[in-house]
Structure formats: C-alpha cells, structure tokens
Design a protein around this motif. Structure first.
Motif: not given
Length: 477
Positions: A214-216, A439-446, A450-460
């Motif tokens: 996984x490439x971040x 982030x990007x997942x790469x398996x043996x087939x190269x 792509x996976x998109x994600x949203x921010x999660x809550x964090x302390x203030x």
C-alpha cells in the motif's frame, strides 16, 4: 464584459473559497481577472487561494501584480509576506511586513509577524554561523542502559526488539493523549536511524503472489486519519507491505505520534515497511511548521535532534516491481537523469536538501499540464510537463511515477496520460481543506487500486498548535 460581471465572477470565487474548495475558487478568480485585469483585489483573493493550495510562488506573483496596480494596497503586501514566510524566504518577507506595519500601525497581528520575522532572520543567520559539517550526533552521551523506566509507567515494556504488543499499546496510549516513555522514544528513533541509513537511496522491492503493498502520501501529523487507513485497509504485516511517501510530520499536531508509529512498524518489519523522505523531513521546515516545537513540548529537544538525524538518513525513493518509481516530489531539471543516477546518489553526504540539485528536486518538484519545464508554483524547485514524464518513463522502463507533495481534492489524481500519479493521504488537510484522502494498493499483477477515504474526528487540538511563530493565524487556519 462589464465591471459588474467581473465582480459577479469574483463573488462566485468567494463562495467557493468559503466552502474551502480552493481549486474552484482559483478558477472563478481566473475568470474575474480575465474580465477585468486591472482590479487589484481580484489578485489578492486569488493569492489567498493559492496560499491555501501551498502554491506560494503563484501567490507572490499575484500579490506583486496587485501592488503594481495599487502601490498602497496593504492586503497585497500582507499576502506576499505570508507567502514568502511560508517558503522560508524571511529576508524577502521582512520588507513587506515592514510596509504593512507602516501603512497600518494598528494591525497587531502584522506587528507580531514583523517581530517574529525579524527573529527568524536573526536565528537563520545564527544557525548558519554555528553550522558544523561533522557535528557530533545527538546520540553521543545518551546512556540508554542506565535510563530507568519507573515502576509507575503503565504501558507495555520494550526490551531490545519491537513487538506487536508494544505497538498495539502505543496506538491506544496515543489515542488518549498519553505518551510513551522517553527511553522507548530514543530506542525507536536510534534503531530506525540505523536501519534506514543502511538502505539504498532508492529501495527496490517486488510484490509476490500472496502479498500486496500500500502506497500512502502525506500524512502530516494527522494521527487519527493514519489509524483510519489501517482500519480500512489492514495493519502492516509480513504479507501486507506499506510505503509512506514522505511528509509524515509538520502542520498536524500529532506529528510525534505519527512518526513514532511509522518508525515502530519500520523496526518491526524492516524489510516490508518502507519510508521515503519528504520535503518536511528537513530541519528548516520542522522549525517553521511545528514538528520541532512539538518534540520539545511532548518530549525534549534531543528527541527532535535525533529525529532530524534519522530524517536525513531516509531513502529518497522506492522502485516497486521495476515499474513504479515512487518519490515525494517529482522529476528533474535534466532529461539525462536516470534511475542509475538515483542509485548512485550519496544522500549521506548532504543532510539537508539545499536550494538546488538532485535531492532538492526529488523532494520539491511538481507536475504541470504544459509541456516542458516551468518555474515552480510554490516558489521552490520547478515543474515538469507530460513530455518530461513520458521520456523519463520510457528511458527507464517504467509504467509511471507515483508522487505525493500536493493536496488533491479527490485524494489522488492521475495525470500526464496516466504516467504521473499523485497520492495524498491527509484528508481535510489542516482542518481547512475539504479534500478526501487516498491510498494505492498494488498486488502482484502490478495494477493500481485506488481507495479514497474521509477524515475522522479528532480531539480539539488545532493544526500547527506547536508552531511558535504565529504561522497558524497568519495562514488563516
């Protein structure tokens, strides 16, 4: 087009700006300027949107144009000062702060910035004066064996090797605002510094049949969003490799937590967990954007100095399956530069990237849509076009380059006919941009997934809470 039409376009830009959609705001301001190129406020509005996108070079150009149109326009000097400060050009910024203070003596924030800028100019001169080429390591005289972890310490203990149990406990401690013992911080940084120092400047790795990598992109101290990546995608393991492509620290106010967690995984999985250096793994950026202040506030100055040494030991690129060249910034000023030149680059001879050369370009450059090369929109490095990318990939037998370094509203972007991919993993960047992470997942087939994600809550705790120079208020965060 009538002047009121231009104002209507500017107002649309202002609406997009309020919605924290900086790219759309810039497009509307472009149209407003096209309709009326003589209105200085259109340029300062666009400059502010460019600042939000970290396109500081463009912001400086816009502010300069506004000053040409109206030499008494205080806001233009203000914007130019902010942009120059952001790229550490304190000497240039100080002239504009001086003008702002002179023209608007009641502006307390500008006075604070002017004073802070003067201090930074003096500090830069002092640091340059005391710079020693072969300064002793901050590890000298650090006697870990005699450092006692008190009975009262309520976390998992660390012996001579990293364990999953220690990491799991650390993850939970950090979630609740607890720290790990200073002895363990030193152990982790020193272990990883040695590991990465001995890696090549370009690490080369392959993905076997039952594995994936996984490439971040940039995580910028956004600890809770880093945990969201692992929650969605799985934690690092022997079979699930990760590559974090620079800019782990600065801006976000959990940079020590992000760096220590990534370093702990590097120690646990030295051959399958990878870290590339970013332009924020450098001393001058860390002084400006909060990491140095955070290390001092949560641990000690020595912790920062050791992190600094470890950052300068990090590899600058990773080659995945001989097909994907992953580095933080981008490509080079010279078409003759090849993967072999990266392999041969002695990164240990130069701790900080400087203002020119291969290391600086690897950490700082950006793609552009026009062919050829152009001046950097951020005021540091350069930009490279699709033809540059095509030639580099063909010459080196690559499918594509994967880079980070820039916010993308969708978390990633595929450009240059599919040969240049940007991935950015800090959603709702600095709590002030409505972008997704990816982030990007790469398996043996190269193939790239792509996976998109949203921010999660964090302390203030606000971004750049540990930056000691008022940058947060100045940047409008």
């Amino acid at each position: 087009m009538a002047a009121e039409d231009a104002v209507a376009l500017k107002n649309k830009g202002n609406e997009a700006f309020k919605a924290k959609d900086w790219p759309s705001a810039i497009e509307w301001y472009d149209k407003a300027i096209e309709a009326n190129p003589n209105e200085p406020s259109f340029y300062t509005n666009r400059a502010q949107a460019h600042i939000k996108m970290e396109a500081y070079g463009y912001a400086i150009a816009d502010a300069t144009k506004a000053i040409e149109l109206n030499p008494d326009f205080v806001k233009a000097y203000y914007r130019r000062a902010v942009a120059n400060t952001a790229i550490l050009k304190h000497g240039d910024a100080i002239h504009d702060w001086k003008v702002v203070v002179r023209k608007n003596p009641s502006d307390k924030l500008a006075k604070t910035q002017y004073d802070a800028c003067q201090k930074m100019v003096k500090r830069d001169a002092f640091l340059k004066a005391i710079e020693v080429a072969d300064a002793p390591s901050a590890a000298e005289g650090l006697d870990l064996d005699s450092m006692v972890v008190e009975e009262a310490y309520d976390g998992v203990r660390l012996k001579d090797t990293m364990t999953k149990e220690f990491i799991e406990d650390m993850i939970e401690r950090f979630k609740t605002g607890k720290k790990i013992h200073k002895k363990y911080v030193f152990q982790i940084i020193l272990a990883v510094k040695d590991l990465v120092y001995n890696e090549p400047t370009m690490v080369e790795t392959h993905v076997k049949d039952d594995e994936k990598i996984t490439v971040c992109g940039d995580t910028h101290g956004q600890y809770f969003d880093l945990l969201e990546i692992f929650r969605l995608n799985g934690f690092p393991s022997e079979k699930h490799h990760y590559l974090f492509n620079g800019d782990f620290v600065d801006r976000g106010s959990w940079s020590t937590e992000v760096a220590l967690l990534l370093y702990s995984y590097k120690w646990l999985y030295p051959n399958t967990f990878f870290l590339n250096r970013g332009n924020h793994e450098t001393d001058d950026m860390n002084r400006m954007y909060g990491f140095e202040g955070e290390c001092k506030a949560k641990y000690t100055e020595r912790v920062f100095k050791l992190f600094s040494e470890s950052f300068s030991a990090l590899p600058l690129a990773t080659l995945i399956g001989d097909k994907y060249f992953v580095l933080h910034g981008g490509l080079f000023s010279d078409d003759e530069t090849s993967l072999d030149d990266i392999r041969k680059l002695n990164r240990h001879g130069q701790r900080q990237p400087g203002q020119s050369g291969l290391m600086m370009e690897m950490l700082w450059t950006d793609p552009q849509t026009a062919p050829g090369r152009g001046p950097s929109k951020r005021g540091v490095g350069l930009q490279f076009g699709p033809d540059v990318t095509k030639r580099f990939c063909e010459k080196n037998g690559l499918e594509a380059i994967i880079r980070s370094h820039e916010v993308r509203m969708e978390g990633y972007e595929v450009e240059h006919d599919g040969r240049c991919i940007t991935v950015f993993s800090a959603p709702k960047y600095c709590d002030s941009t409505e972008n997704k992470g990816a982030f990007i997942n790469i398996e043996s087939d190269l193939k790239l997934q792509y996976t998109q994600f949203d921010a999660v809550p964090h302390p203030d705790i606000k971004p750049m809470a540990y930056a000691n120079n008022g940058m947060m208020s100045m940047m409008g965060m």
